[in-house]
Scaffold this active site. Structure first.
Site, PDB file in Angstrom:
ATOM      1  N   HIS A  16       0.815  -1.211   0.000  1.00 43.58           N
ATOM      2  CA  HIS A  16       0.000   0.000   0.000  1.00 43.58           C
ATOM      3  C   HIS A  16       0.848   1.260   0.000  1.00 43.58           C
ATOM      4  CE1 HIS A  16       0.749  -1.154   4.145  1.00 43.58           C
ATOM      5  NE2 HIS A  16       0.734   0.123   4.425  1.00 43.58           N
ATOM      6  N   ASN A  50      -3.771 -16.906   0.536  1.00 46.62           N
ATOM      7  CA  ASN A  50      -2.565 -17.519  -0.029  1.00 46.62           C
ATOM      8  C   ASN A  50      -1.904 -18.533   0.915  1.00 46.62           C
ATOM      9  OD1 ASN A  50      -0.667 -17.666  -2.151  1.00 46.62           O
ATOM     10  ND2 ASN A  50       0.738 -16.327  -1.024  1.00 46.62           N
ATOM     11  N   ALA A  94       0.667 -19.174  -4.348  1.00 40.35           N
ATOM     12  CA  ALA A  94       1.489 -18.487  -5.342  1.00 40.35           C
ATOM     13  C   ALA A  94       2.701 -19.337  -5.656  1.00 40.35           C
ATOM     14  CB  ALA A  94       1.906 -17.122  -4.818  1.00 40.35           C
TER      15      ALA A  94
HETATM   16  P1  GDP Z   1       5.630 -10.327   0.355  1.00 37.65           P
HETATM   17  O1  GDP Z   1       6.476  -9.782   1.455  1.00 37.65           O
HETATM   18  O2  GDP Z   1       4.173 -10.194   0.671  1.00 37.65           O
HETATM   19  O3  GDP Z   1       5.968  -9.790  -1.001  1.00 37.65           O
HETATM   20  O4  GDP Z   1       5.876 -11.915   0.343  1.00 37.65           O
HETATM   21  P2  GDP Z   1       6.804 -12.788  -0.608  1.00 37.65           P
HETATM   22  O5  GDP Z   1       6.169 -13.026  -1.905  1.00 37.65           O
HETATM   23  O6  GDP Z   1       8.179 -12.236  -0.580  1.00 37.65           O
HETATM   24  O7  GDP Z   1       6.750 -14.177   0.170  1.00 37.65           O
HETATM   25  C1  GDP Z   1       7.238 -14.320   1.491  1.00 37.65           C
HETATM   26  C2  GDP Z   1       7.684 -15.772   1.681  1.00 37.65           C
HETATM   27  O8  GDP Z   1       6.568 -16.645   1.556  1.00 37.65           O
HETATM   28  C3  GDP Z   1       8.684 -16.220   0.627  1.00 37.65           C
HETATM   29  O9  GDP Z   1       9.594 -17.084   1.251  1.00 37.65           O
HETATM   30  C4  GDP Z   1       7.834 -16.972  -0.370  1.00 37.65           C
HETATM   31  O10 GDP Z   1       8.541 -17.967  -1.053  1.00 37.65           O
HETATM   32  C5  GDP Z   1       6.785 -17.578   0.527  1.00 37.65           C
HETATM   33  N1  GDP Z   1       5.518 -17.800  -0.181  1.00 37.65           N
HETATM   34  C6  GDP Z   1       4.845 -16.944  -0.970  1.00 37.65           C
HETATM   35  N2  GDP Z   1       3.724 -17.512  -1.441  1.00 37.65           N
HETATM   36  C7  GDP Z   1       3.703 -18.758  -0.921  1.00 37.65           C
HETATM   37  C8  GDP Z   1       2.779 -19.848  -1.041  1.00 37.65           C
HETATM   38  O11 GDP Z   1       1.754 -19.803  -1.708  1.00 37.65           O
HETATM   39  N3  GDP Z   1       3.092 -20.981  -0.341  1.00 37.65           N
HETATM   40  C9  GDP Z   1       4.205 -21.079   0.426  1.00 37.65           C
HETATM   41  N4  GDP Z   1       4.419 -22.239   1.055  1.00 37.65           N
HETATM   42  N5  GDP Z   1       5.078 -20.081   0.552  1.00 37.65           N
HETATM   43  C10 GDP Z   1       4.840 -18.941  -0.120  1.00 37.65           C
END
Ligand code: GDP
Length: 360
Positions: free
Chosen positions: A93, A143, A212
């Protein structure tokens, strides 16, 4: 008959919807973005490349392919009337904080990412407040469903079916987490429901369970985005030639000098156009030398493969080459003077905006 013509005409000129991804840190925003754009930005970030702003055009062919298994969710299954999706690359955001002078006009539809294991967290709530205040419609991606007990991954089917095919113990785990999260949303005065059980999409925000990481539910999420854009959002997405553009980033590029990355929401830009934007020392007036668009499905920062264009139409993300861009400011509008006397008019506009920002 007249009405038929009207609706036919308006369906022909929808622009790409601008999609933003919001949610709490670690909920999976970046991973969702990567999946939507089919890029691997997160790997780059891990390698130390800093986050920058851009926008990715996801073309129709990709969307057709990715929604194959859940086309039944889309009323216009075979003749999509949006030309693609424009995904803002910066998650969170915070991006809206840079866009204060633009009101709600920027993002057409948001994805609010919630970690199914953690539920609503402080930044989820901040995001909800921001979205409801600006009246931006959103879809909730619940998610990390792959972390549910004994989850059997399947990214080739729609998520409703994938959930049905889980063992009872997995279903129970899902139900428990889901019910908790419904209560947490209710505490924020929001009604939410699984998209395929949503009794009234005007009253209830839809939830799509996703992973994701494995891609489970991502097709369903994209299908729901398309359906929403092609039904309730058509009016908002009707293309108008009145220019609406925002400067997203200022960059120093080897070989190109300073360039700006902008999101063109409505209207068109051509090489040679006189543009007026905000600068740290007042309005900047310059002329577009080149318009660059990265190749499809690649975002502005990852690639060096650009296509140059003489003229571009919204909505799209573009890099502009011009002189005197060094002091450009981000998060503010870009104007084009089609007539000489418009230059002063838009310089005044920019000065007014700059004053408002200084005083707020
Ligand atoms: P952001 O901070 O919201 O952008 O989150 P990220 O996309 O960087 O994800 C944070 C962590 O969660 C990373 O280690 C990702 O690999 C993990 N992650 C994201 N989506 C998933 C999912 O659907 N399943 C699992 N098990 N891990 C996920």
């Amino acid at each position: 008959y007249h009405e038929l013509c009207e609706s036919h005409r308006s369906t022909k000129i929808l622009r790409a919807p601008i999609i933003c991804v919001l949610g709490h840190v670690d909920a999976g925003k970046t991973t969702i973005l990567d999946n939507l754009r089919q890029t691997h930005v997160q790997d780059n970030e891990a390698g130390g490349i800093t986050q920058q702003i851009g926008a990715t055009n996801v073309p129709l062919e990709t969307i057709y392919k990715r929604t194959e298994m859940c086309r039944k969710m889309i009323t216009r299954k075979d003749d999509f009337i949006i030309p693609g999706l424009l995904i803002i690359d910066t998650p969170g955001h915070e991006i809206f904080k840079n866009l204060r002078s633009l009101g709600s006009s920027f993002c057409d539809l948001a994805i609010l990412v919630v970690d199914i294991m953690h539920g609503l967290a402080p930044q989820t709530i901040e995001s909800i407040e921001l979205l409801t205040k600006r009246q931006i419609p959103f879809i909730i991606a619940l998610n990390k469903i792959d972390l549910l007990y004994d989850w059997k991954s399947n990214n080739k089917e729609n998520i409703e079916l994938v959930l049905q095919e889980q063992s009872q113990i997995t279903k129970n785990h899902f139900e428990k987490r889901y019910n908790d999260i419904i209560c947490q949303f209710a505490q924020q005065n929001l009604n939410v429901a699984l998209y395929y059980k949503n009794p009234d999409p005007n009253e209830f925000y839809s939830i799509v369970p996703t992973s994701a990481r494995s891609g489970d539910g991502m097709g369903s999420l994209i299908a729901l985005i398309i359906e929403k854009c092609q039904t309730t959002l058509t009016k908002r997405l009707t293309y108008t030639d009145e220019l609406q553009a925002t400067v997203m980033e200022v960059k120093s590029n080897y070989g190109y000098g300073t360039t700006i990355d902008i999101v063109l929401i409505n209207g068109h830009l051509s090489v040679g156009d006189k543009i007026i934007i905000a600068g740290q020392e007042g309005p900047i007036v310059t002329q577009i030398r080149r318009l660059l668009i990265p190749e499809s499905n690649q975002e502005l920062r990852v690639t060096n493969q650009y296509q140059t264009h003489e003229k571009v139409k919204g909505a799209c993300g573009i890099r502009i080459l011009a002189t005197d861009l060094e002091k450009s400011m981000v998060g503010l509008p870009l104007f084009v003077a089609r007539q000489t006397d418009e230059i002063d008019y838009f310089k005044n506009e920019i000065e007014t905006i700059l004053k408002t920002i200084l005083n707020s």
